[in-house]
Structures are given as structure tokens and as C-alpha cells.
Motif scaffolding. Structure first.
Motif, PDB file in Angstrom:
ATOM      1  N   ASP A  44      45.667  50.045  68.245  1.00 27.21           N
ATOM      2  CA  ASP A  44      46.435  48.949  68.842  1.00 27.21           C
ATOM      3  C   ASP A  44      47.504  49.492  69.795  1.00 27.21           C
ATOM      4  O   ASP A  44      48.693  49.207  69.654  1.00 27.21           O
ATOM      5  CB  ASP A  44      47.064  48.093  67.742  1.00 27.21           C
ATOM      6  N   LYS A  45      47.041  50.264  70.773  1.00 24.43           N
ATOM      7  CA  LYS A  45      47.928  50.842  71.801  1.00 24.43           C
ATOM      8  C   LYS A  45      49.071  51.636  71.146  1.00 24.43           C
ATOM      9  O   LYS A  45      50.261  51.470  71.452  1.00 24.43           O
ATOM     10  CB  LYS A  45      48.498  49.736  72.683  1.00 24.43           C
ATOM     11  N   SER A  46      48.715  52.540  70.238  1.00 23.49           N
ATOM     12  CA  SER A  46      49.713  53.334  69.533  1.00 23.49           C
ATOM     13  C   SER A  46      50.417  54.291  70.485  1.00 23.49           C
ATOM     14  O   SER A  46      49.774  54.917  71.332  1.00 23.49           O
ATOM     15  CB  SER A  46      49.052  54.139  68.413  1.00 23.49           C
ATOM     16  N   ASN A  75      49.261  46.146  73.186  1.00 21.60           N
ATOM     17  CA  ASN A  75      49.501  45.962  71.766  1.00 21.60           C
ATOM     18  C   ASN A  75      49.323  44.495  71.381  1.00 21.60           C
ATOM     19  O   ASN A  75      49.973  43.615  71.934  1.00 21.60           O
ATOM     20  CB  ASN A  75      50.926  46.431  71.416  1.00 21.60           C
ATOM     21  N   LEU A  76      48.426  44.229  70.429  1.00 27.14           N
ATOM     22  CA  LEU A  76      48.127  42.868  69.997  1.00 27.14           C
ATOM     23  C   LEU A  76      48.719  42.538  68.636  1.00 27.14           C
ATOM     24  O   LEU A  76      48.703  41.376  68.237  1.00 27.14           O
ATOM     25  CB  LEU A  76      46.606  42.659  69.930  1.00 27.14           C
ATOM     26  N   GLY A  77      49.230  43.540  67.930  1.00 27.42           N
ATOM     27  CA  GLY A  77      49.693  43.298  66.574  1.00 27.42           C
ATOM     28  C   GLY A  77      48.512  43.256  65.621  1.00 27.42           C
ATOM     29  O   GLY A  77      47.354  43.204  66.029  1.00 27.42           O
ATOM     30  N   ILE A  78      48.809  43.244  64.326  1.00 22.58           N
ATOM     31  CA  ILE A  78      47.729  43.360  63.356  1.00 22.58           C
ATOM     32  C   ILE A  78      46.818  42.133  63.337  1.00 22.58           C
ATOM     33  O   ILE A  78      45.600  42.246  63.171  1.00 22.58           O
ATOM     34  CB  ILE A  78      48.297  43.659  61.949  1.00 22.58           C
ATOM     35  N   VAL A  79      47.382  40.933  63.535  1.00 25.27           N
ATOM     36  CA  VAL A  79      46.540  39.728  63.518  1.00 25.27           C
ATOM     37  C   VAL A  79      45.601  39.721  64.721  1.00 25.27           C
ATOM     38  O   VAL A  79      44.396  39.492  64.588  1.00 25.27           O
ATOM     39  CB  VAL A  79      47.401  38.453  63.498  1.00 25.27           C
ATOM     40  N   GLY A  80      46.140  39.980  65.909  1.00 29.87           N
ATOM     41  CA  GLY A  80      45.311  40.010  67.099  1.00 29.87           C
ATOM     42  C   GLY A  80      44.253  41.093  67.031  1.00 29.87           C
ATOM     43  O   GLY A  80      43.104  40.896  67.464  1.00 29.87           O
ATOM     44  N   LEU A 178      39.086  32.303  62.061  1.00 27.91           N
ATOM     45  CA  LEU A 178      39.639  33.657  62.049  1.00 27.91           C
ATOM     46  C   LEU A 178      41.031  33.651  61.421  1.00 27.91           C
ATOM     47  O   LEU A 178      41.344  32.780  60.604  1.00 27.91           O
ATOM     48  CB  LEU A 178      39.657  34.252  63.462  1.00 27.91           C
ATOM     49  N   LEU A 179      41.872  34.601  61.786  1.00 21.31           N
ATOM     50  CA  LEU A 179      43.221  34.695  61.223  1.00 21.31           C
ATOM     51  C   LEU A 179      44.217  33.993  62.136  1.00 21.31           C
ATOM     52  O   LEU A 179      44.080  34.029  63.361  1.00 21.31           O
ATOM     53  CB  LEU A 179      43.600  36.159  61.036  1.00 21.31           C
ATOM     54  N   ASP A 180      45.215  33.381  61.545  1.00 23.47           N
ATOM     55  CA  ASP A 180      46.153  32.548  62.295  1.00 23.47           C
ATOM     56  C   ASP A 180      47.435  33.331  62.591  1.00 23.47           C
ATOM     57  O   ASP A 180      48.155  33.743  61.668  1.00 23.47           O
ATOM     58  CB  ASP A 180      46.483  31.295  61.487  1.00 23.47           C
ATOM     59  N   SER A 181      47.745  33.531  63.867  1.00 22.94           N
ATOM     60  CA  SER A 181      48.930  34.298  64.256  1.00 22.94           C
ATOM     61  C   SER A 181      50.233  33.612  63.847  1.00 22.94           C
ATOM     62  O   SER A 181      51.277  34.255  63.780  1.00 22.94           O
ATOM     63  CB  SER A 181      48.926  34.552  65.765  1.00 22.94           C
ATOM     64  N   LYS A 182      50.185  32.313  63.550  1.00 22.45           N
ATOM     65  CA  LYS A 182      51.390  31.614  63.075  1.00 22.45           C
ATOM     66  C   LYS A 182      51.864  32.177  61.741  1.00 22.45           C
ATOM     67  O   LYS A 182      53.018  32.043  61.378  1.00 22.45           O
ATOM     68  CB  LYS A 182      51.118  30.109  62.913  1.00 22.45           C
ATOM     69  N   TYR A 183      50.920  32.787  61.018  1.00 20.16           N
ATOM     70  CA  TYR A 183      51.234  33.323  59.703  1.00 20.16           C
ATOM     71  C   TYR A 183      51.158  34.846  59.691  1.00 20.16           C
ATOM     72  O   TYR A 183      50.706  35.453  58.725  1.00 20.16           O
ATOM     73  CB  TYR A 183      50.293  32.713  58.657  1.00 20.16           C
TER      74      TYR A 183
END
Length: 276
Positions: A44-46, A75-80, A178-183
Motif C-alpha cells: 500500500d505505497k509503503s 496509499n489506499l489504507g487497509i480497507v481500500g 465488500l468492506l465499508d470504508s465508513k467503518y
């Protein structure tokens, strides 16, 4: 790298500043006695050498074609990052393995695949979990009831399941959107709650994985903890009518938001016998 036939299991590993522990997680996957899987490693673009370590581990595996090295342009973060991998995953079943966790049993995949194949009504299965510290030393364990009813009677109170212990049907994740970025920070818990109100859960009554617990109770981590508990409260309110003991769970969540991290852990351990 060309991806040919679809594997039965897709393993998703987001990587960000993960070089220190990543080799152990990759090794625990490659040591599985179940071989029909793909491992999606996504950097994730480390800003560190995570990408180089991913490459080195792939080379050490003799360029295992089941390993796919991917890199985010930003970098998208873990959810992205997890969602990107979920969209690419070809497996019937999905496993999550965060960069600092590992599978301690080499039959983790075979046991869970066998369970889901033998219980078609079940959409997700997991196992008991060892807790380890930054040095890999065991500091606790998470155990829980094996029945679907027992699991759901506690599900509103806290997230019982480490992502590294879970195997879930791919079609269920897609139906959940999928996974919700709100959470963010509790995105996995959100997925379990969405799935549990419609489908059956199962558990392998064995310890198959290790979750690395690195919480140090700093002020910044306490802020993160409070953010997670507020999101938890929102989820309890959203699912109030879908799970048992909801009133008690709502009260517990409110109290959890008002007390410090260490005290909240003691309360949870007293009520549920968990060390997570």
C-alpha cells in the motif's frame, strides 16, 4: 505475472511498513498442506522497504506462481487495499492474513475448506486464536463457543474474530458490497455482522492462528481505541433488531465508550473471558 486457473482459496495480505513480520506470515502460508490457493500481497505505497521484502520472499519461494505481488499507485489504507484484492481474488473462499499475523497450524486451510464443503449452509468459519506479542511470545488466547447460536448471542458485544482466523465465501463478501470504508478499523466486524444476520457461522475447535497484539496504551492508541468503540456503538445500533441481547449490548457499548482502554479490557475479560 499471468494468472491462469482459478484457485479454491484466495488469501489477502495488505502490506504497509510490514517488512519486519511479513516473512513469517508468508512462510506460514507456504507451509500449508492445502495447496490450491493464491496469495495476493499488496504493497500500500509503503515508504520503507516492504516492496523489496515482498520481492525477496517471492524469490525465496522459487517464484511460486501462486504468489502475486501487487502495488498501489497511492496509499489506499487497509480497507481500500483489501477491497482492491477482493475485486481481484478468484477463489471460492477468502482468507485474510494481515502482515504481522501468522497461521500456526499447517492444516488451517484444509480444515476450513473441508468444513465449508461439508456444511454448505455455513458461509464463514474460523478457529480459536493465540495472542502473541511483538517478539512472537504467547501472551493469551481467544476461545469461544462453537455453535452458531452461541456465537451470535455475543456478536453485538464485541468482535470475537481475528481476521487471520476467518475463511468466508467470496460470494457473501460480494453480496455485502465488500468492506465499508465508513467503518475503517472495524471494517471486518461490519462484514461479520452483515453476514451473520442472514447466514450460518461455524468454528473449528482448535487453535490454528496467531494474532500479534501490539497495543501499548499510548495516547494516540487510546484515541484510535475510542474511535473504534464509537464505530462499534454505531454498528450495535444499526443491528439492534437483528441479534439477541441487543439492549444489554447497547449498554455495554455505551460504557465501553466512557472508560479507558485498560479498564474496558478488564470489564470485557470478566464478562466474556477474552484476552483480545
Amino acid at each position: 505475472m499471468q494468472r491462469e486457473s482459478a484457485p479454491l482459496v484466495s488469501i489477502i495480505t495488505p502490506c504497509y511498513k510490514g517488512g519486519k513480520y511479513l516473512p513469517f506470515g508468508i512462510a506460514s502460508v507456504l507451509q500449508q498442506d492445502f495447496k490450491d490457493f493464491e496469495l495476493l500481497l499488496i504493497d500500500d505505497k509503503s515508504p520503507d522497504n516492504t516492496r523489496e521484502i515482498m520481492q525477496k520472499q517471492w524469490e525465496k519461494s522459487d517464484f511460486d506462481p501462486r504468489i502475486h505481488l501487487l502495488q498501489n499507485e497511492k496509499n489506499l489504507g487497509i480497507v481500500g487495499t483489501r477491497n482492491k484484492a477482493l475485486q481481484l481474488a478468484k477463489g471460492k473462499y477468502i482468507c485474510f492474513l494481515d502482515q504481522d499475523d501468522l497461521w500456526t497450524a499447517n492444516n488451517k486451510l484444509s480444515l476450513q475448506v473441508s468444513y465449508l464443503e461439508q456444511h454448505p449452509e455455513c458461509v464463514m468459519v474460523w478457529s480459536h486464536t493465540d495472542l502473541i506479542n511483538a517478539n512472537g511470545e504467547k501472551i493469551g488466547q481467544i476461545r469461544f463457543t462453537t455453535s452458531d447460536r452461541g456465537i451470535k448471542s455475543k456478536l453485538l458485544f464485541w468482535n470475537q474474530f481475528c481476521t487471520c482466523a476467518v475463511m468466508i465465501k467470496s460470494e457473501v463478501v460480494k453480496k455485502a458490497g465488500l468492506l465499508d470504508s465508513k467503518y475503517d478499523k472495524v471494517d471486518d466486524y461490519d462484514l461479520w455482522l452483515k453476514s451473520g444476520k442472514y447466514w450460518t457461522f461455524g468454528n473449528i475447535d482448535k487453535v490454528l492462528v496467531a494474532y500479534r497484539k501490539s497495543w501499548e496504551n499510548t495516547s494516540s492508541e487510546n484515541r484510535t481505541y475510542l474511535h473504534m468503540k464509537r464505530l462499534h456503538l454505531r454498528l450495535v445500533w444499526r443491528e439492534f433488531w437483528n441479534y439477541p441481547r441487543a439492549s444489554f449490548a447497547l449498554l455495554f457499548s455505551l460504557i465501553n465508550c466512557l472508560v479507558p482502554y485498560t479498564l474496558a479490557e478488564k470489564i470485557k475479560n470478566r464478562l466474556f473471558g477474552s484476552n483480545k
